[in-house]
Design a protein around this motif. Structure first.
Motif, PDB file in Angstrom:
ATOM      1  N   LEU A   2       0.848  -1.187   0.000  1.00  0.00           N
ATOM      2  CA  LEU A   2       0.000   0.000   0.000  1.00  0.00           C
ATOM      3  C   LEU A   2       0.886   1.240   0.000  1.00  0.00           C
ATOM      4  N   TRP A   4       0.496   4.933   0.800  1.00  0.00           N
ATOM      5  CA  TRP A   4      -0.393   5.953   1.374  1.00  0.00           C
ATOM      6  C   TRP A   4       0.275   7.307   1.115  1.00  0.00           C
ATOM      7  N   LEU A  65      -9.451  -1.084   2.712  1.00  0.00           N
ATOM      8  CA  LEU A  65      -8.084  -1.246   2.216  1.00  0.00           C
ATOM      9  C   LEU A  65      -7.531  -2.630   2.548  1.00  0.00           C
ATOM     10  N   LEU A  69      -6.121  -5.022  -0.326  1.00  0.00           N
ATOM     11  CA  LEU A  69      -4.759  -5.557  -0.253  1.00  0.00           C
ATOM     12  C   LEU A  69      -4.733  -7.080  -0.237  1.00  0.00           C
ATOM     13  N   VAL A  76      -1.715  -1.076  -4.187  1.00  0.00           N
ATOM     14  CA  VAL A  76      -2.872  -0.237  -3.874  1.00  0.00           C
ATOM     15  C   VAL A  76      -2.359   1.140  -3.459  1.00  0.00           C
ATOM     16  N   HIS A 100       0.254  -5.747   6.590  1.00  0.00           N
ATOM     17  CA  HIS A 100       0.416  -5.203   5.245  1.00  0.00           C
ATOM     18  C   HIS A 100       1.689  -4.359   5.133  1.00  0.00           C
ATOM     19  N   VAL A 102       2.977  -1.247   4.221  1.00  0.00           N
ATOM     20  CA  VAL A 102       2.459   0.103   3.996  1.00  0.00           C
ATOM     21  C   VAL A 102       3.630   1.077   3.882  1.00  0.00           C
TER      22      VAL A 102
END
Length: 210
Positions: A2, A4, A65, A69, A76, A100, A102
């Motif tokens: 992910l 962000w 999310l 994921l 993502v 995850h 991130v």
């Protein structure tokens, strides 16, 4: 993974997210704002404040999310402003706790740079011709009121990795994020006119009318 992408309102998060999606095969943009817009639309207008303060928004973003994921094979990308450390812990932090990968990035710029971007986004350029040079900022009054707070909070170490964008383009910012995240983007072969048209289209598609 992910990505962000954090930053002040008008800081270029959405444009950068869609630039990465365009050049990273298999990637997808999942915008947490849409969860907030849905919650707002269930409330009377006079009760609509900052949807990030709603626990249902934070929980909903994590659930959505997490699902993306777990089920989507590609990267993502989530463009979303989060300035409260508690909200950050309940979204970015919680997704990390769920296992995850991130990668968090904060796009920063000088106040004048962000104001200029806010003044020109959406119908801002047209509004300047009709209502004066600051007409776009009047439409973006909510974002302008929160700008100083956003810049102050997001400059803190807990919101790193920080990327300054005053003197760079959206494609170059996307390139920097990709390098830091260990990703490889397709080369950016667009000309200036095509880039402008595409970015204008992204901006128009993300105008809010409520």
């Amino acid at each position: 993974m992910l990505l962000w992408i954090n930053g002040p309102f008008g800081g270029g998060k959405t444009q950068t997210a869609h630039e990465i999606r365009r050049r990273l095969p298999g990637s997808v943009v999942c915008d947490p704002e849409h969860v907030g817009f849905g919650l707002h639309r269930t409330l009377p207008p006079e009760l609509r404040d900052d949807f990030r303060d709603l626990a249902s928004w934070r929980q909903g973003v994590v659930e959505v999310l997490d699902l993306a994921l777990n089920r989507h094979e590609g990267v993502v990308i989530a463009p979303m402003t989060v300035t409260d450390p508690r909200h950050f812990a309940e979204t970015v932090g919680r997704l990390r706790e769920l296992g995850h990968d991130v990668r968090h990035f904060t796009l920063l710029a000088e106040r004048e740079t962000v104001l200029a971007r806010l003044n020109g986004r959406g119908f801002g350029r047209l509004l300047k011709h009709v209502g004066g040079k600051d007409a776009g900022l009047r439409r973006e009054s909510w974002a302008v009121r929160r700008l100083d707070h956003c810049l102050e909070r997001l400059g803190e170490p807990e919101f790193a990795e920080h990327l300054w964008t005053d003197r760079t383009t959206v494609p170059r910012t996307a390139d920097r994020i990709a390098v830091l995240a260990g990703l490889t983007l397709r080369p950016n072969n667009e000309g200036r006119l095509r880039t402008w048209l595409r970015q204008t289209g992204v901006g128009l598609r993300h105008i809010r009318f409520d």
